[in-house]
Design a protein around this motif. Structure first.
Motif, short mmCIF file in Angstrom:
data_model
loop_
_atom_site.label_atom_id
_atom_site.label_comp_id
_atom_site.label_asym_id
_atom_site.label_seq_id
_atom_site.Cartn_x
_atom_site.Cartn_y
_atom_site.Cartn_z
N GLY A 193 -6.40 13.18 -28.78
CA GLY A 193 -7.84 13.21 -28.62
C GLY A 193 -8.47 11.85 -28.78
O GLY A 193 -7.79 10.84 -29.01
N GLU A 196 -15.14 10.32 -30.94
CA GLU A 196 -16.40 9.85 -30.40
C GLU A 196 -17.24 9.14 -31.46
O GLU A 196 -17.85 8.11 -31.17
N ARG A 215 -16.47 13.49 -34.89
CA ARG A 215 -16.57 14.30 -33.66
C ARG A 215 -15.41 13.93 -32.75
O ARG A 215 -15.19 12.76 -32.45
N ILE A 216 -14.69 14.95 -32.29
CA ILE A 216 -13.45 14.76 -31.55
C ILE A 216 -13.57 15.40 -30.16
O ILE A 216 -14.09 16.52 -29.99
N TYR A 217 -13.05 14.69 -29.15
CA TYR A 217 -12.89 15.26 -27.81
C TYR A 217 -11.42 15.27 -27.49
O TYR A 217 -10.71 14.26 -27.63
N SER A 222 -10.51 21.51 -24.94
CA SER A 222 -11.46 21.99 -23.92
C SER A 222 -10.83 23.08 -23.07
O SER A 222 -11.48 24.08 -22.72
N HIS A 273 -18.50 19.90 -25.53
CA HIS A 273 -18.04 18.59 -25.12
C HIS A 273 -17.17 17.94 -26.22
O HIS A 273 -16.23 17.21 -25.92
N HIS A 274 -17.50 18.22 -27.47
CA HIS A 274 -16.72 17.67 -28.59
C HIS A 274 -16.67 18.70 -29.72
O HIS A 274 -17.47 19.64 -29.74
N TRP A 277 -15.32 17.88 -36.61
CA TRP A 277 -14.18 17.99 -37.55
C TRP A 277 -14.67 17.86 -38.99
O TRP A 277 -15.35 16.89 -39.32
N ASN A 292 -14.76 4.66 -34.66
CA ASN A 292 -15.51 5.17 -33.50
C ASN A 292 -14.81 4.74 -32.21
O ASN A 292 -14.48 3.57 -32.00
#
Length: 473
Positions: A193, A196, A215-217, A222, A273-274, A277, A292
């Motif tokens: 991942g 963000e 915040r993780i993408y 997804s 979108h994210h 965590w 970041n």
């Protein structure tokens, strides 16, 4: 002629009177017993009175020679008897009397330094010390020695009773504070991942369970979220298999999403979108590598969170103390950073292996740390309250004379009588020592000046053996 006779008669009368006077004076002066009466000029009326039994015989010519039995000199003269009242008086010597009066009688006097030298009469050694009297009744109890009250006061002899008490044997060691690994959490991803953004937490900050960390993408997240939303959007009336919904939810859990994140996807009925965590537990951030925009591979440690509410103290104890330590025993820990504070804990585990180089065993102590004062890698002094709760027969440590091969305690029998006894000792602690055999409860043992009494007893035994050897000859 008549005048000549008168003169001769007068002279004869004078001579006869003088002779008569001399004869009469001699018989008045000397009595049949050989003593002289009060006609002797410048002689006292009575000889000094003597009393008591004959305690020894002295040389008639005033030489320094004595004997316990009647004896003659080389010239054939009899030794003169010396009675008790005629003996020399010393400060610590008790009066000597006959056995009929019930009082003690001196057998002889021994050297105060323990040398094989005795004397039938009081004397002093080369350093001016008085010889010590040995009495006839001392042979009745060979293990008991008697000391006069004056000597007891001078030497400062003190005694205490033998009592039963709970004997705590502290085992002391040096320990090091470490974190409980069961209270450490590592925040990592189970998928590839991208971060963000990261919340404003740095090392040392305290976080609570559920607080957002970053915040993780992730593409895999997804895809799994889209599958879950598709199952939920199935039209009503169509067959909805509960197994399919559960399988989609399980896939999200396997990727590391918590129930709150899955519930948020179900409410939104859309693919986020994210993913937010969150912190898995309360604690301080011990390590942070998340930045970041960075790419995170599966298994990378992004955060390390440590709960300090309970810490470990690892202490190394000597091999000889292993038998005294057991899990559950109370422990006092004094960190060197806070020497005036004591933290209470207990033994949690004794590790099963020894350190071959130091011959020590490691002990784990669990210690509450509610204030967070105890930090990792601190050194601390550890006192383990070893020993059981059962009461043991104990005496003060000063009451035991330990020579290595034997241990002796001096029992105070009262009235100046003391008996040395060989004892077997056990544990030591808090100024006391356990007695396994040799003395009984409530007996009194000497705690001060016992070395002097023990030396007195050893000298007595040596002199007794010497006396028996001479008697055998």
């Amino acid at each position: 002629m008549t005048r000549r006779y008168v003169i001769l008669l007068f002279g004869f009368a004078v001579v006869a009177a003088a002779v008569a006077w001399l004869v009469e004076g001699r018989f008045k002066w000397v009595t049949p017993s050989g003593t002289r009466d009060d006609a002797r000029p410048n002689v006292s009326d009575k000889a000094p009175a003597t009393a008591g039994p004959i305690i020894y015989y002295r040389d008639p010519d005033s030489r320094r020679a004595y004997s316990l039995t009647p004896k003659k000199t080389s010239a054939g003269k009899d030794y003169l008897p010396v009675r008790a009242s005629e003996d020399v008086s010393f400060e610590d010597k008790p009066p000597v009397a006959s056995a009929a009066s019930g009082e003690r009688r001196v057998r002889f006097y021994r050297n105060p330094m323990g040398l094989p030298d005795t004397s039938p009469v009081p004397k002093k050694d080369s350093m001016g010390m008085d010889y010590i009297p040995v009495y006839e009744d001392e042979s009745e109890d060979s293990s008991t020695i008697t000391i006069s009250p004056g000597k007891l006061q001078k030497t400062g002899v003190r005694s205490e009773p033998v009592e039963r008490r709970t004997l705590s044997v502290p085992v002391r060691a040096t320990g090091r504070i470490e974190f409980d690994p069961r209270r450490i959490s590592i925040v990592s991803l189970r998928f590839e991942g991208f971060i963000e953004s990261v919340e404003k937490f740095v090392e040392g900050d305290y976080v609570r369970k559920g607080q957002p960390l970053m915040r993780i993408y992730g593409p895999n997240v997804s895809s799994a979220a889209a599958e879950y939303v598709a199952v939920l959007k199935t039209r009503r009336g169509e067959a909805i298999e509960a197994a399919g919904i559960e399988a989609a939810r399980l896939r999200l859990r396997n990727l590391g999403l918590d129930d709150d994140a899955i519930a948020a996807i179900a409410r939104a009925r859309g693919v986020p979108h994210h993913i937010l965590w969150r912190a898995p537990q309360d604690g301080h951030i011990f390590e942070r590598t998340a930045l970041n925009g960075m790419r995170a591979a599966p298994g990378d440690a992004l955060f390390r969170i440590v709960d300090h509410s309970v810490v470990w103290v690892l202490a190394d104890i000597a091999e000889r103390d292993i038998a005294l330590v057991a899990p559950g025993q109370k422990v006092d820990v004094r960190p060197r950073a806070y020497p005036d504070r004591t933290f209470k804990g207990q033994v949690a585990l004794i590790y099963p292996h020894l350190n071959m180089e130091t011959r020590t065993a490691r002990v784990r102590i669990e210690l509450p740390n509610p204030d967070g004062l105890l930090r990792g890698d601190m050194y601390a002094d550890v006192d383990i309250a070893a020993g059981g709760n059962e009461k043991a027969l104990t005496v003060p440590e000063s009451a035991v004379i330990d020579t290595g091969k034997r241990q002796v305690a001096i029992v105070d029998k009262g009235e100046g009588r003391f008996e040395p006894r060989e004892v077997k000792i056990g544990r030591r602690g808090e100024g006391f020592v356990e007695i396994k055999s040799g003395v009984n409860e409530n007996e009194r043992v000497v705690t001060a000046a016992n070395f002097l009494i023990d030396a007195e007893s050893n000298l007595k035994a040596a002199l007794r053996a010497l006396d028996q050897g001479e008697a055998g000859k």
